[in-house]
Design a protein around this motif. Structure first.
Motif, PDB file in Angstrom:
ATOM      1  N   ASN A  33       0.832  -1.202   0.000  1.00  0.00           N
ATOM      2  CA  ASN A  33       0.000   0.000   0.000  1.00  0.00           C
ATOM      3  C   ASN A  33       0.865   1.251   0.000  1.00  0.00           C
ATOM      4  O   ASN A  33       2.013   1.230   0.432  1.00  0.00           O
ATOM      5  CB  ASN A  33      -0.881   0.043   1.259  1.00  0.00           C
ATOM      6  N   PHE A  34       0.297   2.341  -0.489  1.00  0.00           N
ATOM      7  CA  PHE A  34       0.890   3.649  -0.271  1.00  0.00           C
ATOM      8  C   PHE A  34      -0.116   4.510   0.487  1.00  0.00           C
ATOM      9  O   PHE A  34      -1.140   4.007   0.966  1.00  0.00           O
ATOM     10  CB  PHE A  34       1.400   4.300  -1.565  1.00  0.00           C
ATOM     11  N   THR A  35       0.221   5.781   0.664  1.00  0.00           N
ATOM     12  CA  THR A  35      -0.646   6.667   1.427  1.00  0.00           C
ATOM     13  C   THR A  35      -1.318   7.661   0.496  1.00  0.00           C
ATOM     14  O   THR A  35      -0.681   8.206  -0.407  1.00  0.00           O
ATOM     15  CB  THR A  35       0.175   7.424   2.496  1.00  0.00           C
ATOM     16  N   THR A  36      -2.600   7.863   0.705  1.00  0.00           N
ATOM     17  CA  THR A  36      -3.320   8.924   0.005  1.00  0.00           C
ATOM     18  C   THR A  36      -3.827   9.908   1.047  1.00  0.00           C
ATOM     19  O   THR A  36      -4.420   9.498   2.054  1.00  0.00           O
ATOM     20  CB  THR A  36      -4.504   8.350  -0.798  1.00  0.00           C
ATOM     21  N   LYS A  37      -3.535  11.172   0.812  1.00  0.00           N
ATOM     22  CA  LYS A  37      -4.096  12.214   1.676  1.00  0.00           C
ATOM     23  C   LYS A  37      -5.286  12.818   0.963  1.00  0.00           C
ATOM     24  O   LYS A  37      -5.179  13.295  -0.177  1.00  0.00           O
ATOM     25  CB  LYS A  37      -3.056  13.297   1.978  1.00  0.00           C
ATOM     26  N   PHE A  38      -6.421  12.768   1.629  1.00  0.00           N
ATOM     27  CA  PHE A  38      -7.654  13.263   1.024  1.00  0.00           C
ATOM     28  C   PHE A  38      -8.523  13.875   2.113  1.00  0.00           C
ATOM     29  O   PHE A  38      -8.768  13.244   3.143  1.00  0.00           O
ATOM     30  CB  PHE A  38      -8.404  12.111   0.341  1.00  0.00           C
ATOM     31  N   ASN A  39      -8.967  15.100   1.895  1.00  0.00           N
ATOM     32  CA  ASN A  39      -9.865  15.732   2.867  1.00  0.00           C
ATOM     33  C   ASN A  39      -9.289  15.718   4.272  1.00  0.00           C
ATOM     34  O   ASN A  39      -9.986  15.407   5.221  1.00  0.00           O
ATOM     35  CB  ASN A  39     -11.207  14.968   2.908  1.00  0.00           C
ATOM     36  N   SER A  40      -7.995  15.994   4.375  1.00  0.00           N
ATOM     37  CA  SER A  40      -7.280  15.987   5.660  1.00  0.00           C
ATOM     38  C   SER A  40      -7.253  14.611   6.320  1.00  0.00           C
ATOM     39  O   SER A  40      -6.881  14.487   7.476  1.00  0.00           O
ATOM     40  CB  SER A  40      -7.846  17.029   6.628  1.00  0.00           C
ATOM     41  N   GLN A  41      -7.659  13.586   5.586  1.00  0.00           N
ATOM     42  CA  GLN A  41      -7.465  12.229   6.098  1.00  0.00           C
ATOM     43  C   GLN A  41      -6.149  11.680   5.533  1.00  0.00           C
ATOM     44  O   GLN A  41      -5.844  11.892   4.363  1.00  0.00           O
ATOM     45  CB  GLN A  41      -8.586  11.287   5.647  1.00  0.00           C
ATOM     46  N   THR A  42      -5.405  10.957   6.347  1.00  0.00           N
ATOM     47  CA  THR A  42      -4.200  10.263   5.881  1.00  0.00           C
ATOM     48  C   THR A  42      -4.534   8.788   5.775  1.00  0.00           C
ATOM     49  O   THR A  42      -4.659   8.094   6.784  1.00  0.00           O
ATOM     50  CB  THR A  42      -3.039  10.505   6.847  1.00  0.00           C
ATOM     51  N   LEU A  43      -4.715   8.319   4.551  1.00  0.00           N
ATOM     52  CA  LEU A  43      -5.210   6.968   4.303  1.00  0.00           C
ATOM     53  C   LEU A  43      -4.030   6.070   3.943  1.00  0.00           C
ATOM     54  O   LEU A  43      -3.563   6.045   2.798  1.00  0.00           O
ATOM     55  CB  LEU A  43      -6.252   6.998   3.174  1.00  0.00           C
ATOM     56  N   THR A  44      -3.544   5.331   4.940  1.00  0.00           N
ATOM     57  CA  THR A  44      -2.290   4.594   4.760  1.00  0.00           C
ATOM     58  C   THR A  44      -2.480   3.255   4.042  1.00  0.00           C
ATOM     59  O   THR A  44      -1.503   2.605   3.708  1.00  0.00           O
ATOM     60  CB  THR A  44      -1.629   4.321   6.119  1.00  0.00           C
ATOM     61  N   GLY A  45      -3.719   2.867   3.809  1.00  0.00           N
ATOM     62  CA  GLY A  45      -3.967   1.585   3.137  1.00  0.00           C
ATOM     63  C   GLY A  45      -4.455   1.770   1.717  1.00  0.00           C
ATOM     64  O   GLY A  45      -5.374   1.088   1.270  1.00  0.00           O
ATOM     65  N   SER A  46      -3.826   2.666   0.964  1.00  0.00           N
ATOM     66  CA  SER A  46      -4.346   3.032  -0.359  1.00  0.00           C
ATOM     67  C   SER A  46      -3.623   2.297  -1.484  1.00  0.00           C
ATOM     68  O   SER A  46      -2.482   1.857  -1.320  1.00  0.00           O
ATOM     69  CB  SER A  46      -4.228   4.544  -0.550  1.00  0.00           C
ATOM     70  N   PHE A  47      -4.291   2.192  -2.619  1.00  0.00           N
ATOM     71  CA  PHE A  47      -3.761   1.363  -3.707  1.00  0.00           C
ATOM     72  C   PHE A  47      -4.431   1.706  -5.033  1.00  0.00           C
ATOM     73  O   PHE A  47      -5.447   2.412  -5.084  1.00  0.00           O
ATOM     74  CB  PHE A  47      -3.978  -0.122  -3.380  1.00  0.00           C
ATOM     75  N   ILE A  48      -3.837   1.194  -6.095  1.00  0.00           N
ATOM     76  CA  ILE A  48      -4.350   1.383  -7.455  1.00  0.00           C
ATOM     77  C   ILE A  48      -4.880   0.035  -7.938  1.00  0.00           C
ATOM     78  O   ILE A  48      -4.161  -0.967  -7.874  1.00  0.00           O
ATOM     79  CB  ILE A  48      -3.243   1.891  -8.394  1.00  0.00           C
ATOM     80  N   ASP A  49      -6.100  -0.023  -8.402  1.00  0.00           N
ATOM     81  CA  ASP A  49      -6.737  -1.312  -8.678  1.00  0.00           C
ATOM     82  C   ASP A  49      -7.647  -1.212  -9.899  1.00  0.00           C
ATOM     83  O   ASP A  49      -8.785  -0.768  -9.794  1.00  0.00           O
ATOM     84  CB  ASP A  49      -7.540  -1.751  -7.447  1.00  0.00           C
TER      85      ASP A  49
END
Lengths: 411, 109
Positions: A282-298
């Protein structure tokens, strides 16, 4: 402090010590088609609604694969195969290759080895592991294992596999003739399913007798269902999935799977930015001041899926349940951040899915399709690929000099 | 086990690569479970009496759309969500009416 908590939600019936993960075409004999030109590493992909008559699979990228009885020219080409960067291995409906008898993987005592895969939508696929040569573009994956999806005869799918989910063992349920898993790993399970792991076998491979009695089983790495790309003789370290730019709904969209990274003039990393990944890829996506550490491209997710309470969801009884239905299109922005600190800003739009579907009957390509996801992760689905070339660098493979050790994404 | 004023968390790691977390109220009621790892844990064991409701709900939801996506199952008295990909799965289930006040959903993972 209590030292014993019931394991089941709101029940006290099971002890902690009891918790062990228990789930845990047409036949073409002669004449053979002419071989593609050497070096052909480009396989056509299309968002075309999929292979189910009368049904549109929105934002699904489909291709065809040719599967052959190993070391023979007895082959069949199957179209309507979903291209999925979120899984690993070729999974084919047995019903899609009626004319082809592939050797199954068997073991001592007359057992057959089956594979089970659970998807995050609550579906599962079950069926025997089979040996096949897999051909795409000018590439051949020889000596690998695929997952032949079919229900067992004489017994039912073990509950350790079904786990309460939906059996995608047929064309209508799956919406595809199969799934081409070309994700970041070389094998669908890897060391956790190898006998050297010890302990309890994960609920991925099962050994079954003729009347069932299936047991979760370890399977050696060399026999596990593999990413077809890693068995190509060249262009085997990864791939690129690229889709045409798309700014509005369209009947279809075209793209390419380009095999190899840095192996030919058409798959150079060039100026693409590399995002290295954590232990779960996984990588991290920052969105709407959330830090989403379980992010991915699918590419196998047919939308942008993320959590945003401010965007209205489509009604459950609408034609687009689970998708977003904002009153007006939302122009949004997020930052992707690799473990290597590489960053990029992604601008994207989410439209009203009910309106998009109703206003564009017959269309299958929607660049602004999104839906509600799970907190903690941003799922960059197929719409992310429109207008991009996304590199999938496969774990354990050799990458071009000067690039990071895989696995990584680049775009 | 971790404990806050509002609930305690018990983490259980399985030998085959899944971490399960249980969230229990001070009275001992498990109001949520979360998991992450290589596989989906045994949901019948984890959801207990809620398993049948999950099974029916996921079947109905899966039949309502074409495509592949994370699970977001919002049933009366039960929410089940999953995300991730092969070998990198995470999910949670909770009983909305049982969550102690002032506990944020983001805390349950």
């Amino acid at each position: 402090m209590r030292n014993r908590i019931p394991i089941a939600l709101l029940t006290a019936s099971l002890s902690l010590s009891g918790f062990l993960i228990g789930c845990g075409g047409s036949s073409s004999s002669p004449p053979p088609p002419p071989p593609p030109p050497p070096g052909n590493n480009v396989q056509a992909v299309a968002v075309n609604g999929g292979p189910v008559p009368g049904q549109i699979y929105p934002d699904g990228a489909f291709t065809s694969v040719t599967v052959c009885v190993p070391n023979t020219s007895t082959c069949q080409t199957v179209d309507g195969i979903l291209v999925d960067t979120g899984s690993v291995g070729l999974r084919l409906l047995a019903s899609a290759i009626p004319g082809l008898t592939l050797p199954k993987m068997t073991g001592n005592g007359g057992v057959t080895f089956y594979n089970c895969v659970s998807f995050v939508d609550g579906s599962f696929m079950w069926g025997p592991v089979a040996q096949a040569d897999v051909k795409m573009a000018g590439e051949v994956a020889s000596g690998g294992s695929i997952h032949l999806v079919q229900d067992p005869t004489g017994f039912t799918v073990p509950t350790a596999c079904s786990n309460g989910g939906v059996d995608e063992d047929n064309l209508n349920a799956l919406g595809a003739n199969g799934i081409l898993g070309v994700g970041l790993e070389p094998l669908d399970c890897g060391p956790a399913c190898d006998p050297s792991a010890g302990g309890t076998a994960p609920p991925v491979y099962f050994s079954c007798g003729a009347s069932g009695n299936c047991q979760a089983a370890f399977v050696a790495l060399a026999k596990q269902v593999n990413n077809p790309v890693v068995l190509f003789s060249t262009d085997n370290n990864g791939l690129i999935l690229q889709m045409q730019p798309l700014s509005a709904p369209a009947a279809t969209a075209t793209g390419s799977l380009i095999f190899g990274i840095g192996t030919q003039s058409n798959n150079q990393v060039g100026s693409a930015k590399i995002f290295t990944l954590d232990n779960f890829d996984n990588f991290t996506t920052k969105f709407n001041s959330q830090t989403l550490t379980g992010s991915f491209i699918d590419s196998g997710s047919n939308g942008f899926f993320f959590s945003d309470a401010a965007i209205a969801q489509c009604a459950g009884n609408s034609i687009a349940p689970g998708f977003f239905c904002p009153a007006s299109p939302q122009n949004l922005s997020a930052q992707n951040i690799g473990v290597n600190s590489a960053q990029s800003t992604v601008n994207f739009s989410v439209g009203n899915a009910v309106t998009m579907f109703q206003s564009n009957p017959g269309d299958s390509a929607f660049p602004a399709l999104g839906g509600s996801g799970f907190t903690g992760s941003f799922d960059w689905g197929l719409p992310f690929f429109y207008g991009r070339s996304v590199f999938v660098a496969i774990d354990g493979q050799t990458m071009p000099a000067g690039t990071a050790a895989p696995p990584w994404w680049a775009y | 086990m971790r404990q806050t004023a509002l609930y305690s968390v018990h983490e259980i790691a399985s030998s085959s690569g899944v971490m399960v977390r249980e969230y229990a109220s001070p009275a001992g009621t498990v109001f949520a479970v979360g998991w992450e790892g290589l596989f989906v844990p045994d949901l019948q064991q984890l959801l207990g009496a809620y398993f049948d409701q999950y099974q029916e709900g996921v079947k109905e939801q899966k039949a309502s759309y074409v495509g592949r996506r994370p699970l977001n199952l919002q049933l009366p008295g039960l929410v089940v969500q999953m995300s991730g990909r092969m070998r990198a799965l995470r999910g949670r289930a909770y009983v909305p009416g049982q969550i102690p006040v002032r506990v944020k959903l983001e805390e349950l993972r």
